[in-house]
Scaffold this motif. Structure first.
Motif, PDB file in Angstrom:
ATOM      1  N   LEU A  67      42.277  39.109  32.520  1.00 19.61           N
ATOM      2  CA  LEU A  67      41.198  39.131  31.430  1.00 19.61           C
ATOM      3  C   LEU A  67      39.929  39.745  31.748  1.00 19.61           C
ATOM      4  O   LEU A  67      39.303  40.467  30.958  1.00 19.61           O
ATOM      5  CB  LEU A  67      41.067  37.677  30.806  1.00 19.61           C
ATOM      6  N   TYR A  68      39.648  39.434  32.878  1.00 18.76           N
ATOM      7  CA  TYR A  68      38.027  39.893  33.608  1.00 18.76           C
ATOM      8  C   TYR A  68      38.218  40.189  34.883  1.00 18.76           C
ATOM      9  O   TYR A  68      37.740  39.856  35.916  1.00 18.76           O
ATOM     10  CB  TYR A  68      37.477  38.480  33.388  1.00 18.76           C
ATOM     11  N   PRO A  69      38.806  41.500  34.880  1.00 24.57           N
ATOM     12  CA  PRO A  69      38.998  42.339  36.141  1.00 24.57           C
ATOM     13  C   PRO A  69      37.925  42.652  37.013  1.00 24.57           C
ATOM     14  O   PRO A  69      37.863  42.850  38.255  1.00 24.57           O
ATOM     15  CB  PRO A  69      39.778  43.655  36.009  1.00 24.57           C
ATOM     16  N   ASP A  70      36.516  42.646  36.221  1.00 23.70           N
ATOM     17  CA  ASP A  70      35.410  43.114  37.052  1.00 23.70           C
ATOM     18  C   ASP A  70      34.471  41.865  37.434  1.00 23.70           C
ATOM     19  O   ASP A  70      33.641  42.087  38.060  1.00 23.70           O
ATOM     20  CB  ASP A  70      34.470  44.085  36.188  1.00 23.70           C
ATOM     21  N   ALA A  71      35.153  40.627  37.152  1.00 28.67           N
ATOM     22  CA  ALA A  71      34.110  39.478  37.590  1.00 28.67           C
ATOM     23  C   ALA A  71      34.602  39.408  39.084  1.00 28.67           C
ATOM     24  O   ALA A  71      35.597  39.519  39.570  1.00 28.67           O
ATOM     25  CB  ALA A  71      34.842  38.371  36.950  1.00 28.67           C
ATOM     26  N   ALA A  72      33.408  39.010  39.645  1.00 29.39           N
ATOM     27  CA  ALA A  72      33.675  38.850  41.294  1.00 29.39           C
ATOM     28  C   ALA A  72      34.257  37.621  41.355  1.00 29.39           C
ATOM     29  O   ALA A  72      34.195  36.664  40.682  1.00 29.39           O
ATOM     30  CB  ALA A  72      32.298  38.875  42.026  1.00 29.39           C
ATOM     31  N   ILE A  73      35.111  37.403  42.487  1.00 32.05           N
ATOM     32  CA  ILE A  73      35.841  36.173  42.936  1.00 32.05           C
ATOM     33  C   ILE A  73      35.343  35.632  44.143  1.00 32.05           C
ATOM     34  O   ILE A  73      35.132  36.329  45.151  1.00 32.05           O
ATOM     35  CB  ILE A  73      37.371  36.537  42.999  1.00 32.05           C
ATOM     36  N   TYR A  74      34.767  34.137  44.205  1.00 30.44           N
ATOM     37  CA  TYR A  74      34.224  33.417  45.242  1.00 30.44           C
ATOM     38  C   TYR A  74      35.335  32.461  45.476  1.00 30.44           C
ATOM     39  O   TYR A  74      35.542  31.947  44.488  1.00 30.44           O
ATOM     40  CB  TYR A  74      32.889  33.069  44.997  1.00 30.44           C
ATOM     41  N   ALA A  75      35.049  32.118  47.000  1.00 33.88           N
ATOM     42  CA  ALA A  75      35.777  30.870  47.358  1.00 33.88           C
ATOM     43  C   ALA A  75      34.995  30.408  48.803  1.00 33.88           C
ATOM     44  O   ALA A  75      34.781  31.332  49.384  1.00 33.88           O
ATOM     45  CB  ALA A  75      37.245  30.982  47.324  1.00 33.88           C
ATOM     46  N   GLY A  76      35.694  29.277  49.094  1.00 35.35           N
ATOM     47  CA  GLY A  76      35.382  28.719  50.341  1.00 35.35           C
ATOM     48  C   GLY A  76      36.081  29.429  51.650  1.00 35.35           C
ATOM     49  O   GLY A  76      35.666  29.232  52.807  1.00 35.35           O
ATOM     50  N   SER A  77      37.062  30.155  51.201  1.00 34.13           N
ATOM     51  CA  SER A  77      37.917  30.488  52.261  1.00 34.13           C
ATOM     52  C   SER A  77      38.669  31.937  51.436  1.00 34.13           C
ATOM     53  O   SER A  77      38.616  31.908  50.348  1.00 34.13           O
ATOM     54  CB  SER A  77      39.042  29.599  52.845  1.00 34.13           C
ATOM     55  N   GLU A  78      39.536  32.588  52.211  1.00 35.60           N
ATOM     56  CA  GLU A  78      40.519  33.623  51.435  1.00 35.60           C
ATOM     57  C   GLU A  78      41.743  33.326  51.203  1.00 35.60           C
ATOM     58  O   GLU A  78      42.481  33.713  50.690  1.00 35.60           O
ATOM     59  CB  GLU A  78      40.555  34.597  52.664  1.00 35.60           C
ATOM     60  N   ALA A  79      41.814  31.591  51.163  1.00 31.62           N
ATOM     61  CA  ALA A  79      43.294  30.904  50.639  1.00 31.62           C
ATOM     62  C   ALA A  79      43.695  31.381  49.485  1.00 31.62           C
ATOM     63  O   ALA A  79      44.876  31.620  49.081  1.00 31.62           O
ATOM     64  CB  ALA A  79      43.088  29.502  51.201  1.00 31.62           C
ATOM     65  N   CYS A  80      42.791  31.660  48.637  1.00 32.82           N
ATOM     66  CA  CYS A  80      43.180  31.637  47.360  1.00 32.82           C
ATOM     67  C   CYS A  80      43.527  33.275  47.003  1.00 32.82           C
ATOM     68  O   CYS A  80      43.953  33.667  45.923  1.00 32.82           O
ATOM     69  CB  CYS A  80      42.357  31.429  46.119  1.00 32.82           C
ATOM     70  N   LYS A  81      43.652  34.147  47.967  1.00 36.16           N
ATOM     71  CA  LYS A  81      44.202  35.630  47.869  1.00 36.16           C
ATOM     72  C   LYS A  81      45.718  35.537  47.395  1.00 36.16           C
ATOM     73  O   LYS A  81      46.111  36.695  47.001  1.00 36.16           O
ATOM     74  CB  LYS A  81      43.879  36.219  49.267  1.00 36.16           C
TER      75      LYS A  81
END
Length: 169
Positions: A67-81
């Motif tokens: 829905l929001y492809p331009d929104a930056a994605i942040y997390a505490g690790s790369e695990a949610c990749k």
């Protein structure tokens, strides 16, 4: 995750809206988050932060990104990749983004990341901290396998000017 629900937080910043966590299911994004943003007159969020890579917090990430492809994605690790085909920016403790500060609170998982808003002195902690204790009751008790790291994080939190704390469950 039968009968378990978590929160999605919306944070307004001078640079746009930041979403904290994406709930459990893809349908949570289309059935709840998207209609809520529309009803509030909010266009596109500028970013999403995933508190940690458990399904009840990051399960809707792929649908959010659709829905929001331009929104930056942040997390505490790369695990949610593993959940989304998009770049994930890893936040370190103290990193500033959109006027907010990342707060690393390991314990529940190694990558638990909260958000501190100095304007309101508010800490969003998801499962990093629990309002009813770290072990809870019954089927959904929250475990803290990294106890020493968690205790160190709690000592660090004591030095912060926190007036409001919001947890996920």
């Amino acid at each position: 995750f039968s009968n378990i629900y978590t929160c999605i937080f919306l944070i307004t910043t001078p640079n746009g809206v930041v979403i904290y966590d994406t709930a459990t299911y893809s349908s949570d994004i289309s059935n709840y988050l998207y209609p809520a943003l529309r009803s509030l007159g909010i266009g596109k969020p500028v970013a999403v932060v995933i508190s940690h890579n458990h399904g009840d917090h990051a399960g809707g990430l792929a649908a959010f990104h659709e829905l929001y492809p331009d929104a930056a994605i942040y997390a505490g690790s790369e695990a949610c990749k593993e959940r989304v085909d998009a770049p994930v920016q890893v936040l370190k403790d103290g990193d500033l983004f959109f006027g907010l500060r990342a707060v690393h609170i390991p314990g529940h998982t190694a990558d638990c990341t909260g958000i501190y808003d100095s304007r309101t002195k508010t800490l969003l902690s998801a499962d990093c901290l629990q309002a009813y204790g770290i072990y809870g009751k019954g089927k959904w008790g929250t475990s803290i396998p990294l106890r020493e790291d968690h205790l160190k994080a709690l000592e660090r939190l004591k030095t912060m000017d926190i007036e409001a704390l919001y947890t996920a469950h």
